[in-house]
Scaffold this motif. Structure first.
Motif: not given
Length: 741
Positions: A641-670
């Motif tokens: 697990i420790k060796q796997i590349p993962v997205p930066k923390l700040e990427k989750y806070e980027e705003v994205l329009e997804f399936k008709g809803k515009t909010t942060t990627i974090s909020n889409h996931i949660l």
């Protein structure tokens, strides 16, 4: 015929061994087996009618030494036994002695109602590691070794070839053939711990015309052990199955020009259960408690033999750990193929070549990182041909992976790797990729080991991800990991029935993707619950009201001590026992902080939002795909697990329009996770602090949407995400891939 020979061996062992003495039974089994194959061996040269004939022919054609023949001649009823064996094999002039022996080893002897009989099992073969190589495969490997050798030594005047685990002489014969073509003086030497394998090798060599310039020797002994004991002492120990007794040590030939072979792939440990199965039914040796009781009630003689065998392994392991010869390979639970690899490297002459078959674990498993780093960075390892056994090249599990490696001390700068081979006929024409230590350090920064890749595209994918993303260990450096309760090590504080002051223990079987309610022991019989490799029953509706029922419970005060470093309410848990070939490899969920056994790995962060991000990340197809490319074996550890590349923390806070809803990627996931966990009252509260939005879709579609969101976090385009989804064809149908991605 094999069955008749087994029955004859069983008859004479029963007749002459002290049947309630384990050592006596094993010695007589070894002795009569040896005599059986000696009889078969001499028929390759002349007709024999008596034991005296057998000895005369064996000595005449140097199949066996006089000292060993004199030793075995004292065997009870040897004349009568030999006459019976010769009757069985009479008229059989075209016997393939090697195939016959492999067939013979495929069924084990055991004691049953005071008689030695043969039943299913392969313990003898497992102990010996006796899985021989196809002649054509050995010749292909050998020819490349000679070609590489002459590339390094254009003015060679003579050649010394060694196989430290020669088995049925497959590699020795290949070497003999190629040596004959060179016209140079050659010395060929083979070793084996099995007296019958030595016999077979000598017979096969002698039945080929050996040119006068070529000298061949086949010796009994264990080349991993320092020289000790006479040839007769070695023979006696081998007949008793004591292959790691120090008497088996032999003075190994060094300064070899070419080293070849397929060394055994076994762990150096005494297999108590397999040993006792020779003398007791399977049902009586299944559990540790049963075996302890059997040993407690055993006679003094049987206890002494058991302890002697156990001591052989323990003493040998200590020798390996202390030996400078094996300082890099004697790591972890010592494996023979690692030891033979280091032995081969150490015994090579300057500019010599070693070509051996090993388990691919040597170039993939973190336990060998220092050894592999040495072989790579010192320019010793230069070619790897990585095979899967799906075409059953060897008579072992089709999922097993093995590699043909080539080593030299010519200081090569890179390694050339052929991937995902299944047919040895592709050996000479397969595509290769070139790797450096820098490439591997980029892909697996903590270990530098080979990833589990199958193609150049896999390699490019991993390198690209590694260049664009930091590793899990770097991003989540404050993560707390655990594998807390061990059912055996903590058995003194674990009970099997629910009681006051005890807490239920969660097992990996209870976890699936986005749920901790996958299976249960509810309604199962006591026998089914606690048998070896017990399987829990699937919960009919994981989204319903049923929760897993445990079969083990731990003292609450003991659990509190184990969990003292985990201060938060929730954990992220995943199944540690898994496989890269499963329907899904990474199976993770959010759980309250509860007792979990060794089949579950867990982690905890101080930030709850980040922990929920990790659940989505872990259960995504992108992360799972990377895990499959990195995982070796069946244990998904924190090191992987420790060796796997993962997205930066700040990427989750980027705003994205997804399936008709515009909010942060974090909020889409949660928002999607909240729907997936709405059926689990234990973790429902974890979402209360977040401002999520409503979603009304089918569960599978929600999971696919999270997969897409994680793909965006990694910066992957839609086509790449769709390609990854198609690799999970046991999870997503073609129709679902088209609809969701």
């Amino acid at each position: 015929m094999t069955e008749l020979l087994r029955n004859k061996v069983g008859e004479f062992v029963t007749k002459n061994a002290i049947i309630d003495r384990w050592e006596s039974v094993r010695e007589y089994y070894g002795a009569y087996t040896y005599v059986t194959f000696l009889c078969i061996s001499v028929l390759k040269f002349e007709v024999a009618r008596t034991w005296k004939d057998v000895c005369r022919i064996a000595e005449k054609y140097e199949v066996e030494t006089q000292a060993i023949l004199e030793e075995i001649s004292s065997l009870d009823d040897v004349d009568e036994f030999v006459c019976d064996v010769l009757d069985i094999i009479s008229g059989e002039t075209q016997l393939d002695i090697e195939c016959l022996y492999q067939d013979y080893l495929s069924i084990d002897f055991m004691l049953k109602e005071g008689k030695v009989v043969f039943e299913e099992g392969k313990n003898s073969r497992d102990v010996l590691g006796s899985y021989y190589t196809h002649d054509e495969f050995a010749e292909i490997i050998t020819r490349k070794a000679f070609k590489d050798y002459f590339g390094n030594n254009v003015d060679a005047k003579k050649i010394r070839v060694v196989d430290y685990s020669c088995g049925g002489a497959t590699f020795l014969l290949a070497a003999l053939k190629v040596c004959s073509e060179t016209g140079l003086p050659c010395e060929i030497i083979g070793y084996d711990v099995d007296p019958v394998a030595v016999l077979i090798s000598r017979v096969k060599i002698h039945t080929h015309r050996v040119k006068s310039l070529i000298k061949v020797r086949i010796l009994l002994g264990n080349p991993l052990l320092p020289k000790a004991g006479s040839c007769v002492e070695k023979f006696r120990k081998a007949l008793a199955g004591r292959y790691y007794n120090t008497c088996m040590g032999i003075d190994t030939i060094n300064e070899a020009d070419i080293i070849l072979g397929n060394p055994p792939w076994e762990k150096i440990r005494f297999e108590e259960k397999k040993f006792l199965h020779h003398f007791f039914p399977n049902a009586e040796v299944g559990t540790k408690t049963q075996r302890e009781k059997l040993l407690e009630n055993a006679s003094i003689e049987n206890k002494n033999y058991y302890m002697a065998l156990l001591s052989d392994y323990e003493v040998s392991k200590k020798l390996f750990k202390k030996s400078e010869l094996f300082e890099k390979s004697s790591c972890g639970e010592i494996n023979t193929y690692a030891l033979f690899t280091e032995l081969s490297e150490e015994m090579l002459k300057k500019n010599g070549i070693a070509a051996i078959i090993i388990k691919s674990s040597l170039v993939k498993m973190p336990v060998y990182k220092e050894f592999f780093s040495y072989l790579l960075n010192d320019g010793i390892l230069y070619d790897i041909y990585m095979f899967t056994n799906r075409n059953k090249i060897f008579n072992i599990d089709s999922r097993e992976e093995f590699s043909v490696i080539y080593m030299s001390n010519g200081k090569k700068k890179n390694i050339d790797v052929a991937l995902n081979l299944a047919d040895y006929n592709d050996f000479d024409r397969c595509a290769k990729i070139t790797l450096t230590g820098r490439d591997l350090s980029l892909i697996n920064p903590e270990t530098g080991m080979m990833p589990n890749i199958k193609s150049t595209e896999d390699l490019k994918f991993l390198i690209d991800l590694a260049k664009k993303n930091k590793t899990f260990g770097e991003i989540y450096s404050n993560c707390r990991y655990g594998r807390l309760v061990h059912l055996t090590n903590h058995s003194d504080v674990i009970i099997r029935k629910e009681d006051d002051g005890y807490l239920p223990i969660y097992e990996g079987k209870f976890i699936e993707q986005y749920t901790g309610k996958y299976a249960s022991f509810k309604g199962m019989t006591t026998e089914d619950k606690y048998k070896n490799k017990a399987t829990a029953k699937l919960i009919e509706n994981p989204q319903g009201d049923e929760y897993p029922e445990s079969r083990f419970f731990i003292e609450s005060t003991s659990w509190e001590k184990m969990a003292k470093n985990f201060s938060k309410t929730y954990i992220v848990a995943w199944r540690s026992l898994t496989s890269a070939t499963n329907r899904r490899t990474m199976l993770a969920t959010i759980l309250p902080l509860i007792p979990t056994c060794q089949s579950i790995q867990l982690l905890q962060l101080d930030d709850t939002r980040q922990m929920l991000h990790l659940v989505a990340l872990f259960d995504s197809i992108v992360f799972d795909y990377i895990v499959r490319l990195k995982m070796v074996g069946l244990d998904l550890t924190q090191t992987i697990i420790k060796q796997i590349p993962v997205p930066k923390l700040e990427k989750y806070e980027e705003v994205l329009e997804f399936k008709g809803k515009t909010t942060t990627i974090s909020n889409h996931i949660l928002s999607r996770l909240q729907v997936l966990y709405d059926d689990d009252a234990r973790v429902r509260g974890v979402f209360e602090e977040f401002d999520t939005y409503d979603i009304t879709k089918e569960r599978k579609e929600i999971i696919a949407e999270i997969d897409c969101l994680v793909g965006y976090l990694y910066g992957l385009n839609e086509e790449t995400i769709k390609t990854i989804a198609r690799t999970f064809d046991a999870f997503y149908t073609d129709k679902e891939v088209t609809a969701y991605f």
